[in-house]
Design an enzyme around this catalytic site. Structure first.
Site, mmCIF file in Angstrom:
data_model
loop_
_atom_site.group_PDB
_atom_site.id
_atom_site.type_symbol
_atom_site.label_atom_id
_atom_site.label_comp_id
_atom_site.label_asym_id
_atom_site.label_seq_id
_atom_site.Cartn_x
_atom_site.Cartn_y
_atom_site.Cartn_z
ATOM 1 N N ALA A 272 0.847 -1.181 0.000
ATOM 2 C CA ALA A 272 0.000 0.000 0.000
ATOM 3 C C ALA A 272 0.883 1.232 0.000
ATOM 4 O O ALA A 272 2.090 1.142 0.194
ATOM 5 C CB ALA A 272 -0.902 0.018 1.231
ATOM 6 N N GLU A 308 -0.206 2.628 6.923
ATOM 7 C CA GLU A 308 -0.361 3.761 5.991
ATOM 8 C C GLU A 308 -0.958 4.962 6.701
ATOM 9 O O GLU A 308 -0.561 6.096 6.462
ATOM 10 C CB GLU A 308 -1.220 3.368 4.786
ATOM 11 C CG GLU A 308 -0.740 2.131 4.031
ATOM 12 C CD GLU A 308 0.733 2.132 3.683
ATOM 13 O OE1 GLU A 308 1.311 3.210 3.472
ATOM 14 O OE2 GLU A 308 1.320 1.018 3.630
#
Ligand code: TRP
Ligand code: ZN
Length: 902
Positions: A272, A308
């Site tokens: 990600a 993230e």
């Protein structure tokens, strides 16, 4: 490419010591995209000014695979030249003349972008990936993280095909355009480096949730997916909500945006990406429901969503000055996501399980990296291709370095350090030194502060340090002296190492397993439980006094430093630790040491008939663990899992991978048959976990029940029993969740039972439209135990399956990597056919996606440790790849490093 190659056409290394501030700053960027899969137009209008602190130089903008149509300076046609891929402008306004506007118009072709860097199309949707150096594939720019600008982005596209138009920050305007087109305008309120830029455009739907922060501010959270996947977004959203709350509660770091978006794509090079306010994820780390995702998937999603999100501060608000500082954001953010997952655990046992899992990754992946040709410091000194340095060293070892800082200053002290770091450096692009300095400055009386320059050797020296510990009991003085000598092997470019600062958590047990009070020689105070000793010299002696008998030392509790500990434990001592150590990590570790010892003895034995590998004491100890009502299922499953083949191989100077495989297999067979009735009971007691929730307790029970099934099918294989395979097939059919279903399937496949074929066919039929499940189906087969060399032909067959595509990284990984990197017993073939297959796939992938190819290239990193005939065959395969002309920088760097020095 010209500028990055030397006279021989070889790529040139970038060196950390060559860092210089940019000659220009870019203050604002106004981008307008006309999105079209075959030809996207990008209008880039920037405000620039000279950096008054840098010598006067031409402006050199990075570009890659762009078609340049126009360059204007302050609205006037400007003269420019190309130097390789760089666009060079001379005669720009001086520092005194101040800011100027530069307008650049380019086009690119997203549909042909198979590298998945820059702007690409996945399933009819546009995505971007700019870290590390992908923005230059979108427009000409100063593509380096220390150039931070304010972004305004206008997206224009056909409305029917691309109804959703997203970029970083806040949506400020949207509307219709002629010819069925529409637009959206986004403004990001924060300055950012270009690697954090993102856009998404396509047919997507979102799960939405509003949350109110502690300060009363409202935020909109969105998870965007394709229409059929909305029912798989609940867990990702819950993980995001938990992340927002945790960062505020633990570190006082709030969400700084009105809107925070996650978007999933099935074509992605990594896990990600933390683009400011618009995280882009591999579907693997977003989509989950109980029918399609396993407990491991659920737990990975929680970690990656957290990771993230935490980058929003550690990475986005404070970013890296240059790519050598990558661990500044990655090591810190992995540490943060590990702490997040631990803090979400309900009890100490679940926290310990998470810690053991993290250490297992470090030891099976990072230790080999640190001992191989790609070894590099947490802060590297040079690279050819930065994409190759998104490694377990930067991420996982980097996280251990941060963890040691926390150990040295304490949890509260560390939180103070983090607060100071963000106060001091908010909005800046900084270095690993800046981070360590902030943690130390917030804790002036700590050991970290006292030893800071030496502590920072963890950033500069590669290689895994070794602690050789030796204990002597002195009955007369009732004392026990532990001598510890540290060393660190040479690594590429670093022949000798200076001593590290190593925090060693330690406890002492008596022979019956009771924890002893601890008193160091020359100290008044007596402590109970764990103590942290801080080593800083090459050799140290620590004397414990007031001991009536020789203690059993429990050293490196909780794995307090990323080192290898050598201590000549007796079997009896290890059994004591396994049965009693109050530190769950070392309790697990004692079992691993016993298992490893047996494996190494079996491997060294000359006999071809190696059974039995495990002695009765070991089997009895494992039985006691299984029967112990005080231990959690998840912990039992970890203890009963033998050290991996990769980990065993690392302990050997010369590796015969077939021998390692044979011995570990024999150990597993022995555990299966010797504990048969226990496995039956374990299965009966744990297989029903009720309504599905992915919490640590019930997922631990599913893991243990799955392990039991696996051993029961394995035992059936040698006994001819058909009851358990039959039960397993039934379990596979009836399972109410993917974890149970997949564990049953795995038990049939890995025991090589004839029922496996029909189960596999049924599995494919049920899940043919679920890409992530089909990945599991491929991966299970390519990773299955080899019987008479049958896996390689199967892998080749799988590559011809209509569902296979080498262009999709998840699919390529599920077949090719599962075989080459995760199935040593099948890959290391005496006839070298595995290596030939590997070299062909590396070359094939390199032309499509260099990042994925270079990862695969690393499968043979440890070739020089192999016994003959493997060693020569592996070297030949690497040389074959290296000899290929026009190799990408990525793959070139990996294979030339692999060949260097041997
Ligand atoms: N920074 C990302 C993370 O750690 C990972 C990342 C780096 C990445 N480069 C990438 C992801 C390229 C995809 C493609 O979370
Ligand atoms: Zn990261």
């Amino acid at each position: 490419m010209l500028l990055q190659r030397d006279a021989q056409g070889q790529p040139i290394a970038i060196r950390r010591e060559d860092y210089a501030a940019p000659a220009f700053w870019i203050d604002t960027v106004d981008l307008t995209f006309d999105l079209d899969p075959a030809k996207t137009r990008v209008l880039n209008r920037m405000q620039l000014r000279r950096n008054p602190d840098a010598p006067a130089q031409p402006l050199r903008l990075d570009g890659d695979e762009l078609n340049l149509a126009r360059v204007l300076v302050n609205g006037q046609g400007a003269s420019f030249r190309m130097e390789g891929d760089q666009l060079v402008l001379d005669g720009l306004p001086s520092a005194e003349e101040g800011a100027f506007e530069l307008e650049i118009f380019t086009t690119c072709c997203p549909i042909k972008n198979t590298k998945l860097m820059g702007l690409f199309v996945s399933e009819d949707t546009f995505f971007t990936q700019c870290e590390a150096e992908g923005f230059r594939r979108i427009t000409y720019f100063l593509d380096r993280p220390d150039v931070m600008a304010m972004y305004t982005v206008t997206l224009r596209a056909n409305k029917a095909a691309y109804p959703v138009l997203l970029s970083n920050g806040n949506l400020v305007e949207q509307g219709e355009l002629p010819e069925g087109r529409h637009f959206a305008k986004w403004v990001d309120p924060f300055r950012k480096p270009c690697y954090l830029f993102a856009l998404v455009a396509g047919k997507l739907v979102a799960r939405e949730q509003r949350i109110t922060a502690r300060n009363g501010k409202e935020h909109l959270l969105q998870v965007y997916v394709r229409a059929g996947d909305l029912d798989k977004t609940e867990h990702a959203m819950n993980s995001l909500v938990n992340s927002v709350l945790w960062d505020e509660a633990r570190f006082g770091l709030p969400l700084d945006l009105d809107r925070f978006m996650i978007v999933a794509t099935s074509d992605f090079n990594m896990g990600a990406m933390e683009n400011k306010g618009l995280n882009i994820f591999n579907t693997k780390y977003v989509l989950a429901n109980q029918a399609t995702a396993t407990d491991a998937d659920y737990s990975n999603i929680e970690s990656v969503v957290g990771h993230e999100y935490f980058h929003n501060w550690s990475g986005d608000r404070v970013t890296c000055r240059d790519w050598f500082q990558l661990s500044l954001k990655e090591g810190l953010t992995v540490f943060r996501d590990q702490e997040f997952s631990q803090d979400l655990c309900a009890d100490a046992s679940a926290r310990a399980v998470k810690r053991i899992e993290d250490v297992r990754v470090l030891r099976t992946a990072q230790f080999p990296e640190d001992a191989g040709p790609m070894a590099h410091p947490v802060r590297p000194d040079s690279y050819i291709e930065i994409s190759n340095f998104y490694t377990v060293t930067i991420y996982e070892k980097g996280a251990e370095v941060v963890r040691m800082m926390q150990t040295l200053v304490g949890r509260k002290g560390f939180e103070k350090g983090i607060t100071l770091y963000f106060e001091r450096h908010d909005g800046q692009a900084v270095t690993c030194d800046d981070f360590a300095q902030a943690i130390a400055d917030a804790n002036p009386d700590s050991e970290l502060s006292r030893l800071l320059p030496q502590f920072k050797r963890w950033y500069s020296q590669a290689g895994t340090p070794r602690l050789a510990a030796h204990g002597v009991y002195d009955a007369q003085n009732r004392s026990y002296t532990l001598s510890i000598v540290q060393s660190c092997p040479p690594t590429p470019g670093q022949a000798t190492k200076e001593p590290f600062v190593i925090p060693v958590n330690i406890g002492l047990l008596d022979a019956s397993g009771r924890e002893l009070p601890m008193q160091l020689e020359g100290e008044e105070r007596i402590t109970h439980g764990t103590r942290t000793l801080v080593l800083s010299r090459a050799g140290e002696q620590i004397t414990f006094v007031g001991l009536d008998a020789e203690p059993v030392p429990s050293i490196l509790r909780g794995f307090s430093a990323p080192v290898i500990l050598d201590f000549e434990y007796t079997d009896a001592q290890l059994l004591t630790l396994l049965a009693n150590d109050p530190d769950p990590f070392n309790r697990w570790e004692a079992g691993q040491r016993l298992g490893l010892r047996a494996a190494l003895q079996g491997i060294a034995a000359l006999a071809t008939d190696i059974t039995p590998v495990l002695n009765d004491a070991y089997i009895d100890a494992m039985r006691s663990v299984l029967r112990n009502p005080k231990l959690d299922a998840a912990f039992k499953e970890l203890v009963l899992t033998l050290p991996s083949e990769t980990y065993i191989a690392e302990q050997l100077d010369v590796v015969d991978p077939q021998r390692v495989h044979l011995v570990r297999d024999a150990m597993r067979a022995q555990l299966a048959s010797a504990l048969f009735s226990d496995w039956q009971q374990v299965y009966e007691e744990n297989h029903d976990t009720g309504a599905y929730t992915p919490d640590p307790t019930s997922s631990g029970r599913r893991a243990l029940a799955g392990m039991a099934l696996n051993f029961l099918c394995l035992a059936a294989r040698s006994s001819g029993d058909t009851v358990w395979p039959g039960k397993t097939l039934q379990r596979f059919k009836d399972a109410g969740n993917m974890t149970d279903r997949f564990n049953a399937l795995n038990a049939l496949v890995s025991s090589g039972h004839t029922l496996a074929a029909q189960a596999l066919a049924r599995f494919h039929a049920i899940f043919k439209d679920e890409a992530l499940v089909i990945d599991k189906w491929f991966s299970l087969q390519a990773g299955a135990p080899d019987r008479g060399g049958d896996i390689l032909p199967l892998v080749k067959q799988l590559m011809k399956h209509p569902d296979f595509s080498i262009k999709n990284p998840n699919r390529a990984r599920s077949v090719i990597f599962s075989y080459c990197s995760a199935n040593p017993g099948a890959f290391h073939r005496p006839d070298a056919a595995g290596y030939v297959f590997w070299s062909e796939r590396v070359i094939e992938l390199d032309a499509i996606n260099p990042q994925v190819a270079a990862r695969l290239a690393r499968a043979l990193d440890r070739w020089s440790k192999l016994a003959e005939p493997y060693r020569s065959a592996a070297r030949e395969a690497i040389a074959r790849v290296a000899a290929k002309p026009d190799l990408s920088k990525d793959t070139h760097e990996v294979v030339t490093r692999a060949l260097a020095g041997n």
